[in-house]
Design a protein around this motif. Structure first.
Motif, short mmCIF file in Angstrom:
data_model
loop_
_atom_site.label_atom_id
_atom_site.label_comp_id
_atom_site.label_asym_id
_atom_site.label_seq_id
_atom_site.Cartn_x
_atom_site.Cartn_y
_atom_site.Cartn_z
N PHE A 72 0.85 -1.19 0.00
CA PHE A 72 0.00 0.00 0.00
C PHE A 72 0.88 1.24 0.00
O PHE A 72 1.16 1.83 1.05
CB PHE A 72 -0.93 -0.01 1.21
N GLN A 73 1.32 1.62 -1.19
CA GLN A 73 2.24 2.74 -1.31
C GLN A 73 1.77 3.69 -2.41
O GLN A 73 0.94 3.34 -3.25
CB GLN A 73 3.65 2.24 -1.64
N GLY A 74 2.36 4.88 -2.41
CA GLY A 74 2.11 5.85 -3.49
C GLY A 74 0.65 6.13 -3.68
O GLY A 74 -0.06 6.55 -2.78
N GLY A 75 0.16 5.90 -4.89
CA GLY A 75 -1.22 6.20 -5.24
C GLY A 75 -2.18 5.07 -4.97
O GLY A 75 -3.30 5.09 -5.47
N GLN A 76 -1.74 4.07 -4.19
CA GLN A 76 -2.60 2.91 -3.94
C GLN A 76 -3.10 2.89 -2.50
O GLN A 76 -3.12 1.86 -1.84
CB GLN A 76 -1.85 1.62 -4.27
N LEU A 77 -3.53 4.05 -2.03
CA LEU A 77 -4.00 4.17 -0.65
C LEU A 77 -5.51 4.26 -0.55
O LEU A 77 -6.05 4.39 0.54
CB LEU A 77 -3.37 5.41 0.00
N GLN A 78 -6.21 4.21 -1.69
CA GLN A 78 -7.67 4.36 -1.70
C GLN A 78 -8.33 2.99 -1.48
O GLN A 78 -8.31 2.14 -2.37
CB GLN A 78 -8.14 4.97 -3.02
N VAL A 79 -8.90 2.81 -0.30
CA VAL A 79 -9.47 1.52 0.07
C VAL A 79 -10.54 1.02 -0.92
O VAL A 79 -10.56 -0.17 -1.25
CB VAL A 79 -10.04 1.58 1.50
N PRO A 80 -11.46 1.89 -1.42
CA PRO A 80 -12.50 1.38 -2.33
C PRO A 80 -11.97 0.76 -3.62
O PRO A 80 -12.70 0.03 -4.29
CB PRO A 80 -13.35 2.63 -2.64
N ASN A 81 -10.72 1.04 -3.98
CA ASN A 81 -10.17 0.50 -5.22
C ASN A 81 -9.55 -0.89 -5.04
O ASN A 81 -9.09 -1.49 -6.01
CB ASN A 81 -9.12 1.45 -5.79
N TRP A 82 -9.52 -1.38 -3.80
CA TRP A 82 -8.92 -2.68 -3.53
C TRP A 82 -9.99 -3.78 -3.53
O TRP A 82 -11.11 -3.56 -3.11
CB TRP A 82 -8.19 -2.68 -2.19
#
Length: 434
Positions: free
Chosen positions: A243-253
């Motif tokens: 979970f780094q950079g631009g991948q911190l948005q929970v709904p996208n996981w």
């Protein structure tokens, strides 16, 4: 005087009736209906395309009714009214209170922290019941039906004090010192570690999911990013560096479980993500994270939780370890494995590992692999489980794929987060998120 002429306002029964042709009917009714349907379909398509474009590039602030670039979503700065853009983001979690209970590796003996003083004591079996067992496991973050039994103290050879567990109403569960007892509590908070097996996976073999039913895929916007393991129907264990950079948005996981082949179908939505508050990408320490699902997984032969190790678990050089994942099957290939891969590894001594990675290996890490190279994890395997078959005849997770230099290089083994050291953090995060 009557005549044959028809009168105004009367229907002449003898007048011929003119019928519309099929072509005229189609023009009058069919064309408008079809046109309306096509226009509506076009509006829907345009709307869907517009939403896809906006979702890929912008975040919509509902309260302030404005769009902000996705790069500002979960960047730590409130750009929307009420901080809406900083909600549903990956959270950092650290333990602020000491653990109340812990469970041993041998015979799953329950120990209580007497009045949170740091003095650990065996819990007497007398007056222990199902309600107390449920309270104990809930304090550890597990909500399934626990099982417990008694163990004779005389055969343990442990020099520990004894305690009792009490449910104190609004004050919750408490642990108090007590006199000696003949039997103590052994507890299992949930059924786990049931698998069929007794090699980024380099030198590995394809394997069915029923051999490792806890293995799952963490996917961000439809792409596999990391591996993970099922701890309970609600919780997935993985690595913080996923979970780094631009991948911190929970709904996208999303989480895919129960399948040996990667698929975008049947993925499960995510509700929360906790990463260890002490994690640093530069130092690589505390590389651990937990994912909570919006709805619990339905357990089956292909979806089962793995066990956590006891607080006193020690991995030895004689233990046979297994790691699984969908990562690259050769260094730099850029191609994920089409089906789940497995490989058998051995523990590498800490001093040997520290020599390979000077200044990078901490006490919360362990190394596994083969010094000669040829078998290893690789990109895409991060966050996946390193497991062994414990003396309790259950599969337990001892490591989380963290980092390494290259894939399968001689003298460069894989580095794993040592799960045993983080069991209190795991229990605390699961309890916090329940």
């Amino acid at each position: 005087m009557a005549t044959n002429a028809s009168r105004p306002g009367r229907v002449n029964a003898n007048a011929p009736v003119r019928k519309l042709s099929k072509t005229a009917l189609f023009k009058k009714y069919g064309v408008p209906i079809i046109t309306t349907i096509l226009v509506a379909a076009a509006i829907v398509v345009v709307g869907v395309l517009l939403k896809v474009v906006l979702d890929n590039y912008y975040f919509f602030c509902l309260k302030s009714f404005k769009f902000i670039p996705l790069t500002k979503w979960c960047d730590g700065t409130e750009d929307c009214s009420g901080g809406q853009d900083e909600m549903n983001c990956v959270q950092r979690f650290g333990i602020t209170t000491p653990a109340l209970f812990r469970i041993s590796e041998n015979q799953a003996l329950l120990q209580g922290n007497i009045r949170l003083s740091g003095t650990w004591a065996l819990v007497c079996f007398s007056n222990f019941n199902q309600q107390k067992a449920q309270a104990v496991c809930s304090s550890l973050g597990f909500n399934s039906g626990p099982t417990f039994s008694s163990v004779d103290v005389s055969g343990l050879g442990l020099n520990l004090p004894f305690s009792s567990v009490d449910l104190a109403g609004n004050q919750g569960i408490q642990v108090s010192s007590t006199g000696s007892c003949q039997t103590v509590v052994s507890i299992i908070c949930q059924s786990c570690g049931v698998g069929g097996n007794r090699e980024r996976i380099i030198g590995g073999l394809s394997t069915p999911i029923t051999k490792y039913p806890w293995q799952c895929s963490l996917q961000y916007q439809g792409s596999h990013v990391c591996g993970g393991s099922i701890l309970s129907p609600w919780w997935i264990l993985t690595a913080a560096h996923c979970f780094q950079g631009g991948q911190l948005q929970v709904p996208n996981w999303r989480i895919q479980a129960g399948m040996a082949s990667l698929s975008l179908m049947f993925a499960n939505r995510v509700e929360k993500v906790y990463v260890h508050s002490g994690y640093s990408a530069n130092a690589k320490a505390n590389d651990i994270a937990l994912v909570k699902l919006q709805a619990p997984l339905a357990l089956s032969d292909s979806i089962q939780p793995v066990c956590l190790p006891g607080f006193d678990n020690v991995v030895t050089l004689d233990d046979r370890l297994w790691v699984t994942g969908w990562g690259y099957t050769s260094e730099g290939s850029g191609v994920l494995a089409s089906t789940l891969q497995e490989v058998s590894l051995s523990l590498i001594p800490q001093d040997t590992c520290s020599h390979e990675y000077p200044g990078q290996i901490t006490g919360g890490m362990l190394c596994a692999g083969r010094l000669a190279g040829g078998t290893d994890t690789c990109q895409g395997d991060s966050g996946g489980p390193l497991v062994d078959f414990g003396d309790n005849q259950r599969w337990q997770q001892v490591g989380i794929v963290s980092f390494g230099e290259g894939c399968g290089r001689p003298g460069k083994v894989g580095v794993y987060t040592n799960v045993t050291d983080y069991v209190p953090w795991i229990n605390g995060a699961m309890k916090q998120g329940s």
